[in-house]
Design an enzyme around this catalytic site. Structure first.
Site, PDB file in Angstrom:
ATOM      1  N   HIS A  83       0.625  -1.323   0.344  1.00  0.00           N
ATOM      2  CA  HIS A  83       0.199   0.119  -0.040  1.00  0.00           C
ATOM      3  C   HIS A  83       0.930   1.145   0.055  1.00  0.00           C
ATOM      4  O   HIS A  83       1.908   0.735   0.884  1.00  0.00           O
ATOM      5  CB  HIS A  83      -0.873   0.086   1.361  1.00  0.00           C
ATOM      6  CG  HIS A  83      -2.049   0.773   0.959  1.00  0.00           C
ATOM      7  ND1 HIS A  83      -3.126   0.660   0.727  1.00  0.00           N
ATOM      8  CD2 HIS A  83      -2.126   1.771   1.358  1.00  0.00           C
ATOM      9  CE1 HIS A  83      -4.326   1.591   0.305  1.00  0.00           C
ATOM     10  NE2 HIS A  83      -3.726   2.420   0.251  1.00  0.00           N
ATOM     11  N   ASP A 162     -13.467   2.423   6.672  1.00  0.00           N
ATOM     12  CA  ASP A 162     -12.672   3.287   6.119  1.00  0.00           C
ATOM     13  C   ASP A 162     -13.306   4.230   4.791  1.00  0.00           C
ATOM     14  O   ASP A 162     -13.226   4.815   4.439  1.00  0.00           O
ATOM     15  CB  ASP A 162     -11.324   2.902   5.895  1.00  0.00           C
ATOM     16  CG  ASP A 162     -11.132   3.212   5.055  1.00  0.00           C
ATOM     17  OD1 ASP A 162     -10.188   3.803   5.300  1.00  0.00           O
ATOM     18  OD2 ASP A 162     -10.398   3.177   3.998  1.00  0.00           O
ATOM     19  N   ARG A 169     -13.564  12.805   3.957  1.00  0.00           N
ATOM     20  CA  ARG A 169     -11.887  13.378   3.802  1.00  0.00           C
ATOM     21  C   ARG A 169     -11.501  13.781   2.875  1.00  0.00           C
ATOM     22  O   ARG A 169     -11.126  14.494   2.884  1.00  0.00           O
ATOM     23  CB  ARG A 169     -10.837  12.068   4.793  1.00  0.00           C
ATOM     24  CG  ARG A 169     -10.884  11.875   5.765  1.00  0.00           C
ATOM     25  CD  ARG A 169      -9.974  10.532   6.606  1.00  0.00           C
ATOM     26  NE  ARG A 169      -9.245  10.863   6.175  1.00  0.00           N
ATOM     27  CZ  ARG A 169      -8.198  10.016   5.523  1.00  0.00           C
ATOM     28  NH1 ARG A 169      -8.503   9.130   5.717  1.00  0.00           N
ATOM     29  NH2 ARG A 169      -6.442  10.654   5.668  1.00  0.00           N
ATOM     30  N   SER A 184      -6.738   4.706   8.341  1.00  0.00           N
ATOM     31  CA  SER A 184      -7.448   4.355   7.541  1.00  0.00           C
ATOM     32  C   SER A 184      -6.483   3.419   6.264  1.00  0.00           C
ATOM     33  O   SER A 184      -7.539   2.129   6.259  1.00  0.00           O
ATOM     34  CB  SER A 184      -7.764   5.597   6.169  1.00  0.00           C
ATOM     35  OG  SER A 184      -7.530   5.021   4.861  1.00  0.00           O
ATOM     36  N   LYS A 188      -7.429  -1.177   7.062  1.00  0.00           N
ATOM     37  CA  LYS A 188      -8.048  -1.803   5.311  1.00  0.00           C
ATOM     38  C   LYS A 188      -6.874  -3.105   5.206  1.00  0.00           C
ATOM     39  O   LYS A 188      -7.390  -4.381   5.121  1.00  0.00           O
ATOM     40  CB  LYS A 188      -7.339  -1.608   4.083  1.00  0.00           C
ATOM     41  CG  LYS A 188      -8.698   0.041   3.741  1.00  0.00           C
ATOM     42  CD  LYS A 188      -8.300   0.486   2.751  1.00  0.00           C
ATOM     43  CE  LYS A 188      -7.094   1.206   2.522  1.00  0.00           C
ATOM     44  NZ  LYS A 188      -7.968   2.583   2.489  1.00  0.00           N
TER      45      LYS A 188
END
Ligand code: URA
Length: 440
Positions: A83, A162, A169, A184, A188
């Protein structure tokens, strides 16, 4: 929950919230009981006041448990997730996923959409005709088993908190917050089930963390959250430079093209180098190689042999996309206007401001300014020069891909404003792409 007003007020006044309050808040959010205006106010209070380590852990845990948690135990082979905290022109997942899968890892990844001025992998993938990122859990796991590579949106039932916070956001100026970003991402990752995770934490003008100390803190927080999770994860992180865009292309279909070039071995140097580093680190986290250097020959061979590109095509096909768009980029969406921006100056480029160019791409339609806005997959900016390039008057600084002459002109003005020139003497040497690494 009756009202979250006391939690907004407590955070506004700088108090730490207890784990039970945070869990109650997240529960109410998922049940749809919290209006957007109150949630936005709470998010802004968190941005301004921060959260301590215990609050961040409680938020991550509540978000990770806000929906189902994937059980990937039926998949054979090392499953590694990756990520990025978000950047401009950051299409590394489209390169790293196929590379890692072609060299023996299983990549089962839930990605995100664009956030603020940064792009998102899902938006990029959806520019491939027919491709869907909406996979239910069963299909997600099946593709991971059979293709070794699946990149999907969060299914509605995975970390739903999220998804709700992220969309809000994006359009309320509440992205750049260490606890919100860490929770966040890690919620995930924890819900998605992989035991090994590689994080690419961006630092610089185009990142949410603009200085190294903040990026280091974010990386350290996320690594600690993963290692303390139940079950514990093997987490590694890179801190990588995001002062100028990664590669040349910014914008969804344009970035898919550049990712494909990179998988062919003809991509930009920075994108290629970062992708090899990340894929190598995924092997280290997954336990298939002891070091990034040991993994490198296999990764280079996957590019040379075409196996990595082939893996991308298999993934595209499995997700309903047209794999011919990978070989023939004429099948990807194209903007009506491609406007070259000639340089009015000569010199060496000292700044190519990623934040300004990310904003310019959003203004062209490549990202969202309000929640749920449709984006235009074809538009964006392709740079003609990077930091350190020697530019003569008339050289092309960038090509703006737009759907109207007015948008192209505005994009061209933004490109000029985003670039600074020097005479090439006494310039600071470019900062290294990989600033720091945290091994698993
Ligand atoms: N990526 C995410 O998934 N969440 C953030 O908050 C920022 C980047």
């Amino acid at each position: 929950m009756h009202s979250i007003l006391p939690l907004i007020e407590a955070k506004r006044d700088g108090h730490a919230l207890g784990a039970a309050d945070i869990a109650a808040l997240i529960g109410a959010v998922v049940r749809g009981e919290v209006p957007d205006y109150q949630l936005a106010a709470w998010l802004m209070a968190v941005v301004l006041r921060g959260m301590d380590a215990a609050e961040t852990a409680a938020l991550t845990d509540a978000m990770a448990h806000s929906g189902v948690r994937l059980d990937l135990s039926r998949i054979a082979g090392p499953i590694v997730d990756k990520h990025s905290t978000g950047g401009v022109g950051d299409k590394t997942t489209l390169v790293v996923g196929p590379l890692a899968a072609a060299t023996g890892l299983v990549v089962a990844k839930m990605s995100g959409r664009g956030l603020g001025h940064t792009g998102g992998t899902l938006d990029k993938l959806e520019s491939i005709p027919g491709l869907t990122v909406d996979l239910d859990t069963e299909r997600f796991i099946r593709h991971a088993e059979h293709v070794g590579l699946v990149i999907a949106g969060q299914s509605a039932d995975l970390a739903p908190a999220d998804r709700i916070l992220y969309a809000l956001r994006d359009v309320t100026g509440t992205v750049p917050s260490l606890p919100l970003i860490a929770a966040s991402i890690m919620s995930k990752k924890l819900a998605a089930g992989a035991r090994a995770i590689v994080l690419d934490v961006k630092v610089g003008k185009g990142a949410f963390m603009t200085d190294l100390a903040a990026a280091r803190a974010l990386a350290g927080t996320m690594v600690a959250l993963g290692r303390a999770a139940d079950p514990p994860r093997r987490v590694a992180a890179l801190i990588s430079a995001m002062d100028e865009p990664l590669g040349f292309a910014i914008g969804n279909a344009l970035e898919v093209r550049e990712a494909v070039q990179t998988l062919r071995g003809t991509g930009p140097d920075d994108l290629t180098a970062l992708s090899l580093e990340l894929a190598g680190l995924m092997h280290v986290a997954g336990g298939t190689y002891a070091t990034v250097d040991e993994a490198r020959p296999a990764l280079l061979e996957a590019i040379r042999s075409g196996q990595a590109l082939e893996r991308l095509k298999r993934m595209v096909e499995a997700q309903g996309g047209d794999p011919r768009a990978i070989d023939d980029d004429g099948r990807l969406p194209r903007a009506a206007i491609v406007h070259a921006v000639p340089s009015e100056r000569a010199g060496v480029l000292t700044t190519v401001d990623a934040r300004a160019l990310g904003d310019a791409a959003v203004a062209l339609g490549a990202g969202r300014r309000v929640k749920g806005e449709a984006i235009d997959p074809a538009v964006g900016i392709v740079l003609g020069a990077k930091v350190g390039s020697a530019v003569s008057i008339g050289d092309t600084l960038a090509w703006v891909h737009a759907h109207s002459a007015a948008a192209a002109e505005a994009g061209a003005a933004a490109v000029r404003a985003a670039m600074r020139f020097g005479d090439g003497h006494g310039a600071a040497p470019p900062r290294p792409l990989v600033r720091e690494t945290i091994l698993p």
